[in-house]
Scaffold this motif. Structure first.
Motif, PDB file in Angstrom:
ATOM      1  N   LYS A   1      42.572  48.151   3.281  1.00 12.88           N
ATOM      2  CA  LYS A   1      41.817  48.039   4.537  1.00 12.88           C
ATOM      3  C   LYS A   1      42.353  49.005   5.585  1.00 12.88           C
ATOM      4  O   LYS A   1      41.599  49.699   6.268  1.00 12.88           O
ATOM      5  CB  LYS A   1      41.909  46.606   5.072  1.00 12.88           C
ATOM      6  CG  LYS A   1      40.706  45.755   4.734  1.00 12.88           C
ATOM      7  CD  LYS A   1      40.536  44.611   5.700  1.00 12.88           C
ATOM      8  CE  LYS A   1      41.517  43.496   5.515  1.00 12.88           C
ATOM      9  NZ  LYS A   1      41.126  42.237   6.141  1.00 12.88           N
TER      10      LYS A   1
ATOM     11  N   LEU B   1      48.549  35.251  -4.023  1.00 13.10           N
ATOM     12  CA  LEU B   1      49.150  35.373  -2.697  1.00 13.10           C
ATOM     13  C   LEU B   1      50.644  35.082  -2.816  1.00 13.10           C
ATOM     14  O   LEU B   1      51.084  34.491  -3.796  1.00 13.10           O
ATOM     15  CB  LEU B   1      48.507  34.367  -1.755  1.00 13.10           C
ATOM     16  CG  LEU B   1      47.065  34.659  -1.361  1.00 13.10           C
ATOM     17  CD1 LEU B   1      46.543  33.543  -0.459  1.00 13.10           C
ATOM     18  CD2 LEU B   1      46.962  36.002  -0.649  1.00 13.10           C
TER      19      LEU B   1
ATOM     20  N   ASN C   1      51.241  39.306   7.199  1.00 13.69           N
ATOM     21  CA  ASN C   1      50.540  38.033   7.080  1.00 13.69           C
ATOM     22  C   ASN C   1      50.862  37.469   5.714  1.00 13.69           C
ATOM     23  O   ASN C   1      50.860  38.195   4.724  1.00 13.69           O
ATOM     24  CB  ASN C   1      49.028  38.282   7.220  1.00 13.69           C
ATOM     25  CG  ASN C   1      48.282  37.029   7.588  1.00 13.69           C
ATOM     26  OD1 ASN C   1      48.679  35.938   7.172  1.00 13.69           O
ATOM     27  ND2 ASN C   1      47.232  37.180   8.356  1.00 13.69           N
TER      28      ASN C   1
ATOM     29  N   VAL D   1      45.195  44.321  -0.690  1.00  9.45           N
ATOM     30  CA  VAL D   1      43.923  44.380   0.039  1.00  9.45           C
ATOM     31  C   VAL D   1      44.160  44.910   1.455  1.00  9.45           C
ATOM     32  O   VAL D   1      43.414  45.759   1.957  1.00  9.45           O
ATOM     33  CB  VAL D   1      43.261  42.983   0.088  1.00  9.45           C
ATOM     34  CG1 VAL D   1      42.020  43.022   0.964  1.00  9.45           C
ATOM     35  CG2 VAL D   1      42.910  42.526  -1.309  1.00  9.45           C
ATOM     36  N   GLY D   2      45.240  44.422   2.082  1.00  3.18           N
ATOM     37  CA  GLY D   2      45.544  44.848   3.451  1.00  3.18           C
ATOM     38  C   GLY D   2      45.780  46.346   3.534  1.00  3.18           C
ATOM     39  O   GLY D   2      45.253  47.024   4.425  1.00  3.18           O
TER      40      GLY D   2
ATOM     41  N   THR E   1      47.689  41.702   9.536  1.00  2.00           N
ATOM     42  CA  THR E   1      47.352  42.016   8.150  1.00  2.00           C
ATOM     43  C   THR E   1      48.577  42.487   7.390  1.00  2.00           C
ATOM     44  O   THR E   1      49.358  43.287   7.906  1.00  2.00           O
ATOM     45  CB  THR E   1      46.283  43.130   8.119  1.00  2.00           C
ATOM     46  OG1 THR E   1      45.157  42.683   8.861  1.00  2.00           O
ATOM     47  CG2 THR E   1      45.860  43.445   6.712  1.00  2.00           C
TER      48      THR E   1
ATOM     49  N   ALA F   1      48.639  40.093  -3.569  1.00  5.92           N
ATOM     50  CA  ALA F   1      47.223  40.452  -3.497  1.00  5.92           C
ATOM     51  C   ALA F   1      46.817  40.748  -2.062  1.00  5.92           C
ATOM     52  O   ALA F   1      46.092  41.713  -1.793  1.00  5.92           O
ATOM     53  CB  ALA F   1      46.382  39.319  -4.066  1.00  5.92           C
ATOM     54  N   ASN F   2      47.327  39.936  -1.121  1.00  4.74           N
ATOM     55  CA  ASN F   2      46.943  40.132   0.283  1.00  4.74           C
ATOM     56  C   ASN F   2      47.413  41.489   0.808  1.00  4.74           C
ATOM     57  O   ASN F   2      46.721  42.157   1.571  1.00  4.74           O
ATOM     58  CB  ASN F   2      47.490  38.998   1.144  1.00  4.74           C
ATOM     59  CG  ASN F   2      49.002  38.894   1.047  1.00  4.74           C
ATOM     60  OD1 ASN F   2      49.595  39.346   0.069  1.00  4.74           O
ATOM     61  ND2 ASN F   2      49.624  38.310   2.056  1.00  4.74           N
TER      62      ASN F   2
ATOM     63  N   PHE G   1      49.119  35.408   4.259  1.00  3.91           N
ATOM     64  CA  PHE G   1      47.848  35.067   3.613  1.00  3.91           C
ATOM     65  C   PHE G   1      46.889  36.245   3.709  1.00  3.91           C
ATOM     66  O   PHE G   1      47.181  37.228   4.360  1.00  3.91           O
ATOM     67  CB  PHE G   1      47.233  33.835   4.291  1.00  3.91           C
ATOM     68  CG  PHE G   1      48.199  32.702   4.396  1.00  3.91           C
ATOM     69  CD1 PHE G   1      48.485  31.909   3.291  1.00  3.91           C
ATOM     70  CD2 PHE G   1      48.869  32.469   5.591  1.00  3.91           C
ATOM     71  CE1 PHE G   1      49.408  30.880   3.384  1.00  3.91           C
ATOM     72  CE2 PHE G   1      49.790  31.432   5.685  1.00  3.91           C
ATOM     73  CZ  PHE G   1      50.060  30.636   4.587  1.00  3.91           C
ATOM     74  N   GLY G   2      45.765  36.085   3.070  1.00  2.00           N
ATOM     75  CA  GLY G   2      44.727  37.093   3.228  1.00  2.00           C
ATOM     76  C   GLY G   2      44.199  37.019   4.649  1.00  2.00           C
ATOM     77  O   GLY G   2      44.299  35.984   5.304  1.00  2.00           O
ATOM     78  N   SER G   3      43.676  38.121   5.172  1.00  2.00           N
ATOM     79  CA  SER G   3      43.149  38.081   6.527  1.00  2.00           C
ATOM     80  C   SER G   3      41.796  38.752   6.562  1.00  2.00           C
ATOM     81  O   SER G   3      41.703  39.970   6.458  1.00  2.00           O
ATOM     82  CB  SER G   3      44.107  38.799   7.480  1.00  2.00           C
ATOM     83  OG  SER G   3      44.517  40.012   6.914  1.00  2.00           O
ATOM     84  N   PRO G   4      40.753  37.931   6.661  1.00  2.00           N
ATOM     85  CA  PRO G   4      39.411  38.511   6.677  1.00  2.00           C
ATOM     86  C   PRO G   4      39.184  39.317   7.951  1.00  2.00           C
ATOM     87  O   PRO G   4      39.779  39.029   8.991  1.00  2.00           O
ATOM     88  CB  PRO G   4      38.499  37.286   6.622  1.00  2.00           C
ATOM     89  CG  PRO G   4      39.334  36.172   7.148  1.00  2.00           C
ATOM     90  CD  PRO G   4      40.747  36.481   6.787  1.00  2.00           C
TER      91      PRO G   4
END
Lengths: 332, 279, 284
Positions: free
Chosen positions: C74, C54, C220, C70-71, C231, C66-67, C222-225
């Motif tokens: 998504k 992160l 964000n 992934v974002g 995001t 990484a976030n 951070f990661g955001s589930p």
């Protein structure tokens, strides 16, 4: 036998009528038709919703400022006073700079690709130029910040001030403090971004010019350049205009790269070296921090303006390109 | 012994059917061949333009009927009215009767009609699928539940293609030569076991050797299938058909047994055409 | 030869033709310059941490995105789920069912939507998804990107369906297939390669979009589930890192730029290869 003759009429769609409809409904054809129709209509609905949302959400601003919105030079969130003039100015200036560079460059490249280069070479180069159009805007911005801006600040800017800046009249465009960021920088970055559009559309249009046109000119003793410039280009001029309109629409709406190199200042300045803002860049840089409903509403009204401008330009571009590709232009 | 139908005037078109109809029927009864398609007073329009004028014809069971005539005479259009393929084209209009085994085809379910009346086109048009899937296609869309493998094999046998492709059933149909592709299209049409096979200039894109194969194939298919073939090649009509109909400008000029039509034509226009004086 | 007018015309001919060549080569070289510069600068800062870690707080060096990776995935997934089916079905309508007038309107609107500046699409997604719930979310970003996917998919789908030869449709219908069965079992499979390529290009284009995400997906650290929170995404990260005053962030921005450009160019090249090899439409 002949007494029972029947008449079957296939109208548009074939076999209209409620009974035929029911039969085909069972067969699935009408259902498939209906489903795809709904999605096609969905696109119209979505676009209408877009216009509606922009209109409704810009209500506060429209009610308060009316037409004066377009002529007010002040953008002052602290006193809730908003005018679009600086951004309209910035948008027009950067787009004009971009076109001034991109049109000659793009047209020349398109001429090379359609008239001179062998077909295979031309196809490869065109593909590479299409790739250039695929490079994300933010990457252009990144290169703009770290390459174009420093070069403008240290080399090109001072050079322009010291040479053209001293010429009467035109000199006004190149005076004052030089930050590296500003209208000119944004215009240059925009030029690189829109030139692929001019090239690929113009090349297509030039390729549709009939061979006989070229041969006729050459047979009269014209050089290659003369036949190209005096016969081929005029023939295709409507389509080329279309490509310019398309590029202009792109340039007006381009956001990220411009936001990153224009300097973000709501000013109207004669100097191209001065920092400024465009409609798109002010929305990008201030939307998230817009506190207060009127502030947000004004930004959304700017979005509405941008939408309408690009809507009109795209329509014009389409008409121009279609006209040339259909019947060919008229020889000048 | 033959049927003549002329429709150069509207009145003639209306009067014409009775005489030739009877003649056709008498001929049929004489030969004791039942009729599969009975076409009467057929008119066909593309928008305002009429393409077929008062056509009367009977197509006998398990025989090959050839349709000849210069290009643009309406023979392909006529063939395509028999399985209602013209309905795909907008603004077309059909008048008259076409009955298949005594049943008017315009009252039938079109899917069912086309299952019973197969068609092979001018240019081979295999689907971009494997050889096997091409043949199985008609069975699958008609919801056939039995064992596909056997039917695919027997259809390919009937189309005289099995020996050539049995080891490549799951290869793309595009790997085949043009002639093989056309026989594949025949196999595809035969798989649903049609009563009639319409062939729209099936050999026009093929070389002579392949053409011979397809003609031979048609000869063997006669046991189980009624065929109507449109051809611009008179030799082919003479070789491969039992009956021949000559069309000109959307009208049926002459129709009789092939041997008679080509040796002793009744109409001077037929004679002119088969002796090569026009068209 | 001695006539000065002819000499002048010849000279002009050579000069102008040479200039057109220089212009074309100049434009193409920009692409290689961009590529080279990003590989040089981004390559230096690209390491394994970039993909796995992160972002570090301001002042600390190192960390990764990484976030954002992934974002971005998504957001692309949401865009694909919302945009591709609409684009595909509308494209099928235009190519297979459409009448004259309504199709013209749909086509025109599609082109219009394609030309709407991405920032305006962002405002729309903001008023549609963010305003009602009063917070930024991956969903809002997905709506914005999905809207941009639609027009590209529609036009490419229509184009490739229309390139399928009519003889295939006739072949299927002559076997008793209804129209929609013909489309599903023959026409769509025949145009598959082209349609998929068009979709790939559409996704590649929106993958690099920044403007419509600024006030929809936002960003964000951070990661955001899930899909309901702000995001991060690669393009927005590049923007925020590039305009920030920290050298280490700049290095990260170059790395992210290289990754993003690499993905976009690979998708474009892949699409081109796919089309050249298989042919847009496998015809007879």
């Amino acid at each position: 036998m002949s007494a029972t003759a029947t008449t079957i009429v296939n109208e548009v769609p074939p076999q209209a009528g409620p009974r035929a409809f029911l039969r085909r409904l069972r067969g699935g054809d009408e259902i498939a038709h209906l489903i795809t129709l709904i999605f096609a209509a969905g696109i119209i609905l979505l676009t209408s919703m877009l216009v509606y949302e922009l209109w409704v959400n810009s209500h506060l601003s429209r009610a308060k400022f009316g037409w004066m919105f377009f002529f007010t030079k002040v953008w002052d969130p602290n006193f809730d006073n908003f005018g679009a003039a600086p951004f309209i100015y910035g948008t027009l200036v950067t787009s004009a700079v971009a076109l001034a560079i991109a049109v000659p460059l793009g047209l020349a490249s398109a001429i090379f690709l359609s008239e001179l280069a062998p077909r295979k070479v031309s196809d490869v180069i065109s593909f590479l130029i299409d790739l250039l159009a695929a490079v994300p805007s933010v990457i252009y911005g990144l290169l703009g910040i770290f390459i174009v801006v420093p070069v403008m600040r240290t080399t090109i800017g001072p050079a322009l001030i010291n040479t053209v800046g001293n010429v009467p009249y035109i000199g006004a465009l190149f005076r004052g403090p030089n930050y590296g960021v500003g209208f000119l920088t944004a215009g240059i970055v925009l030029a690189i971004m829109v030139v692929p559009f001019i090239i690929s559309v113009s090349r297509e249009v030039l390729l549709t010019v009939p061979r006989e046109q070229r041969e006729a000119a050459m047979a009269l003793g014209a050089t290659r350049w003369e036949s190209t410039w005096k016969v081929v280009v005029p023939w295709a001029r409507t389509g080329i205009m279309g490509s310019v309109f398309l590029a202009l629409a792109r340039a007006l709406g381009e956001t990220m790269a411009v936001t990153m190199v224009i300097g973000n200042a709501p000013t109207i300045a004669a100097s191209l070296l001065s920092p400024g803002d465009t409609i798109a860049s002010i929305i990008a840089s201030q939307f998230t921090e817009a506190t207060g409903d009127l502030y947000l509403s004004s930004l959304i009204e700017l979005g509405l303006v941008l939408f309408l401008i690009t809507f009109i330009l795209n329509g014009l571009a389409r008409i121009l390109i279609v006209t040339t590709e259909r019947g060919g232009g008229r020889p000048a | 012994m033959w049927s003549v139908s002329e429709g150069s005037h509207a009145t003639a078109a209306k009067l014409a059917p009775k005489v030739p109809m009877n003649e056709t029927r008498s001929m049929a009864s004489e030969k004791e061949t039942p009729v599969r398609f009975q076409i009467s007073d057929l008119n066909f329009f593309y928008g305002p333009k009429q393409a077929i004028f008062g056509l009367n014809l009977s197509i006998p069971v398990n025989r090959v009927t050839a349709l000849i005539g210069p290009s643009g005479c309406g023979k392909s259009t006529f063939l395509r009215t028999l399985n209602r393929m013209n309905e795909i084209i907008r603004n077309t209009r059909v008048e008259g009767n076409i009955s298949l085994d005594g049943q008017e085809i315009h009252g039938m379910d079109v899917v069912n009609l086309r299952r019973r009346v197969g068609m092979v086109f001018q240019r081979p048009n295999p689907f971009p699928k494997s050889i096997y899937e091409n043949v199985a296609y008609g069975l699958r869309i008609n919801g056939y539940k039995g064992r596909l493998d056997d039917l695919v094999e027997s259809s390919l046998h009937r189309a005289a293609l099995w020996e050539e492709v049995k080891d490549y059933l799951h290869k793309s149909a595009f790997a085949l030569s043009g002639g093989q592709q056309q026989r594949l299209c025949i196999a595809r049409a035969l798989a649903v076991n049609p009563e009639v096979l319409l062939l729209d200039e099936p050999c026009s894109a093929l070389d002579p050797v392949t053409t011979a194969k397809i003609e031979e194939l048609m000869f063997h298919l006669k046991d189980s299938c009624t065929m109507a073939i449109v051809t611009h090649n008179m030799q082919q009509a003479a070789r491969a058909s039992d009956f021949t109909a000559f069309m000109l400008d959307g009208k049926l000029i002459e129709h009789s047994e092939t041997s008679k039509l080509f040796t002793t034509p009744k109409d001077p226009r037929t004679e002119a055409y088969i002796t090569g004086r026009f068209g | 030869m001695s006539d000065p007018r002819i000499m002048w015309r010849r000279a002009l001919n050579y000069v102008m033709l040479t200039l057109t060549g220089i212009a074309a080569l100049g434009v193409v070289s920009v692409l290689f310059f961009i590529l080279g510069y990003l590989i040089w600068n981004g390559g230096k800062s690209l390491n394994w941490n970039f993909f796995t870690q992160l972002p570090k707080p301001v002042g600390e060096t190192g960390g990764g995105m990484a976030n954002a990776i992934v974002g971005s995935l998504k957001l692309l997934m949401l865009a694909a789920l919302m945009g591709l089916p609409v684009g595909l079905l509308a494209g099928v309508y235009l190519a297979e069912f459409g009448g004259k007038t309504f199709s013209f309107v749909v086509r025109y609107t599609t082109d219009l939507l394609n030309g709407v500046p991405s920032i305006v699409i962002g405002i729309f997604a903001y008023s549609l998804v963010v305003l009602p719930v009063k917070h930024f979310s991956a969903l809002a970003g997905g709506v914005a990107l999905g809207m941009m996917v639609i027009p590209i998919t529609v036009r490419s789908t229509e184009e490739f369906l229309k390139a399928v030869p009519g003889s295939l449709r006739e072949g299927a219908m002559a076997l008793g297939a209804s129209k929609w069965k013909t489309i599903v079992t023959v026409v769509l499979p025949a145009a598959k390669a082209g349609i998929l390529t068009g979709m790939l290009l559409a996704l590649a284009r929106v993958a690099g979009e920044t403007a419509p995400l600024l006030f929809t997906a936002f960003g964000n650290r951070f990661g955001s589930p899930g899909f309901g929170q702000p995001t991060a995404s690669l393009p927005v990260m590049i923007y925020t890192y590039a305009i920030a005053p920290y050298d280490d962030w700049h290095r990260q921005a170059w790395a992210a730029g290289l990754v993003l450009l690499g993905l976009v160019l690979v998708a474009n090249l892949g699409a081109r290869l796919l089309l050249n090899r298989g042919g847009a439409v496998r015809s007879v």
